[in-house]
Design an enzyme around this catalytic site. Structure first.
Site, PDB file in Angstrom:
ATOM      1  N   SER A 211      -8.335   0.528   0.490  1.00 10.41           N
ATOM      2  CA  SER A 211      -6.967   0.129   0.169  1.00 10.41           C
ATOM      3  C   SER A 211      -6.466   0.922  -1.026  1.00 10.41           C
ATOM      4  O   SER A 211      -6.977   2.025  -1.312  1.00 10.41           O
ATOM      5  CB  SER A 211      -6.913  -1.389  -0.101  1.00 10.41           C
ATOM      6  OG  SER A 211      -5.571  -1.823  -0.212  1.00 10.41           O
ATOM      7  N   ASN A 212      -5.479   0.394  -1.737  1.00  6.49           N
ATOM      8  CA  ASN A 212      -4.916   1.056  -2.912  1.00  6.49           C
ATOM      9  C   ASN A 212      -4.499  -0.010  -3.913  1.00  6.49           C
ATOM     10  O   ASN A 212      -4.705  -1.206  -3.695  1.00  6.49           O
ATOM     11  CB  ASN A 212      -3.740   1.957  -2.519  1.00  6.49           C
ATOM     12  CG  ASN A 212      -2.675   1.201  -1.750  1.00  6.49           C
ATOM     13  OD1 ASN A 212      -2.035   0.291  -2.272  1.00  6.49           O
ATOM     14  ND2 ASN A 212      -2.492   1.558  -0.475  1.00  6.49           N
ATOM     15  N   ASP A 213      -3.897   0.401  -5.016  1.00  6.84           N
ATOM     16  CA  ASP A 213      -3.604  -0.522  -6.119  1.00  6.84           C
ATOM     17  C   ASP A 213      -2.249  -1.225  -6.023  1.00  6.84           C
ATOM     18  O   ASP A 213      -1.867  -1.934  -6.948  1.00  6.84           O
ATOM     19  CB  ASP A 213      -3.666   0.235  -7.453  1.00  6.84           C
ATOM     20  CG  ASP A 213      -5.088   0.596  -7.851  1.00  6.84           C
ATOM     21  OD1 ASP A 213      -5.999  -0.179  -7.516  1.00  6.84           O
ATOM     22  OD2 ASP A 213      -5.284   1.650  -8.489  1.00  6.84           O
TER      23      ASP A 213
END
Length: 405
Positions: A211-213
């Site tokens: 995923s990402n932030d």
């Protein structure tokens, strides 16, 4: 929006009176000057001293407590009030308000004020459903009062039913929503808005993912602002940690392909699509149906990545029937240059560029700063602001620039 506003909270005699203290605190924290007026019955449930400490203002309880010769207290308070909130509003007080009865400080002040009045009823379910109460509530609505519907839950009598006072946070959100709409109007009324939010998750196995932030905060703020401005809002979100804004419908997804499926299905009935979500570029093609055990070998674990669909590009290149497509460009360098290239490549109507390299205004931050790039070459920079305030400015800028008509 509450800074410098005079908010008066009117507390009447119900067991839920203790919740009014939290509501007062929320208005104070938001920057409002808060005063409290109480009925004699309310003082049986919570003391005036509690509200005096919270507001740093005198609490009004007695119509005949005229300690300032140059003013009539209830008229003075009525005149200075910008927003009035009655919480909890008992069946007795609702009946008085509906019939113009002014027999205590609370009802006298409310009869005299020209400010918007929000009424949050709280009572037993049978009292709430009584024809007299139903008639009185209808009359209050006809008189322009806003009724915050009571919740269904555990009542003081020991059983579940409708009549429970909503939580203070919910009351605060609704009052803020309607006051914001009063301030900004409803320029998006009649528009259907589709917004994506959050970072997509691409599963490696049932317990791990890529995923990402992205927190989803900006997407939720834009959904909230669009709803305030009168739009019918559909939010497609990857996160369940954020509270769904008042008036917004939400569909939860996880992966980019799930998001594409929902967005594609909803796009034909959408007027404005804003793709805020940080969509993963790749998914794991060799995803495991079982938890992958640690592999003790030199080659380690190898993941086979395949390219995800480009949702924004798909919408931009589709055969549109008047829909407006807006994207976000989260960049860490050469922000405007990369955003302009994305605008051209995706064939969007506008791209909202934001620099996520700074923790102050990047992912998970409460503030944001953006520049809107339009397909006709305009650049509309918006200064740093809270995401909620910035979201309203983004919609205003899109409307002013005739990107949304």
């Amino acid at each position: 929006m509450w800074k410098g506003k005079n908010v008066t909270v009117f507390v009447t005699g119900g067991i839920a009176a203790f919740k009014a203290a939290t509501l007062v605190r929320l208005f104070v924290k938001a920057g409002a000057n808060v005063e409290v007026a109480m009925t004699k019955s309310a003082c049986e449930f919570i003391t005036p001293l509690t509200f005096q400490v919270l507001t740093k203002n005198k609490v009004h309880t007695d119509t005949f407590d005229e300690d300032e010769a140059d003013r009539v207290q209830h008229i003075h308070l009525a005149d200075k009030t910008d927003v009035a909130v009655v919480v909890p509003a008992t069946a007795n007080t609702i009946a008085k308000l509906a019939n113009g009865i002014a027999d205590n400080f609370v009802t006298s002040t409310l009869l005299a004020t020209t400010a918007p009045i929000y009424v949050a009823p709280a009572m037993n379910e049978h009292m709430w459903e009584n024809p007299a109460t139903v008639r009185n509530v209808v009359q209050l609505k006809a008189d322009g009062k806003v009724i915050i519907e009571p919740a269904t839950g555990f009542l003081a009598e020991g059983y579940n039913g409708k009549g429970r006072l909503p939580e203070p946070e919910e009351i605060f959100e609704q009052v803020t929503f309607f006051e914001s709409r009063r301030l900004y109007g409803s320029p998006l009324k009649g528009k259907s808005v589709l917004i994506t939010a959050g970072g997509t998750k691409e599963r490696i196995d049932p317990v791990r993912y890529i995923s990402n932030d992205s927190s989803g905060k900006m997407g939720y703020a834009l959904a909230k602002a669009a709803s305030i401005l009168g739009a019918e809002v559909q939010l497609v979100s990857t996160t369940k940690q954020l509270k769904v804004p008042f008036g917004v419908n939400v569909t939860y997804v996880e992966s980019a392909r799930e998001m594409e499926e929902v967005v594609t299905a909803q796009f034909p009935t959408t007027d404005v699509a804003v793709m805020v979500a940080a969509v993963s570029d790749y998914y794991v093609a060799n995803r495991s149906d079982q938890k992958i055990k640690k592999q003790h070998n030199e080659s380690g674990l190898k993941l086979e990545l395949a390219e995800n669909p480009d949702i924004l590009k798909g919408l931009g290149h589709s055969k549109k029937e008047g829909q407006v497509v807006i994207g976000f460009a989260a960049e860490t360098e050469r922000v405007l240059e990369y955003a302009a290239a994305k605008l051209e490549k995706k064939k969007a109507d506008a791209i909202i560029a934001n620099d996520v390299s700074s923790s102050k205004i990047g992912f998970n931050a409460d503030n944001h700063q953006v520049t809107i790039l339009t397909k006709d070459g305009k650049q509309l920079p918006l200064p740093e602001n809270s995401k909620d305030e910035l979201a309203l400015e983004i919609w205003k800028s899109l409307l002013d620039a005739n990107i949304i008509q």
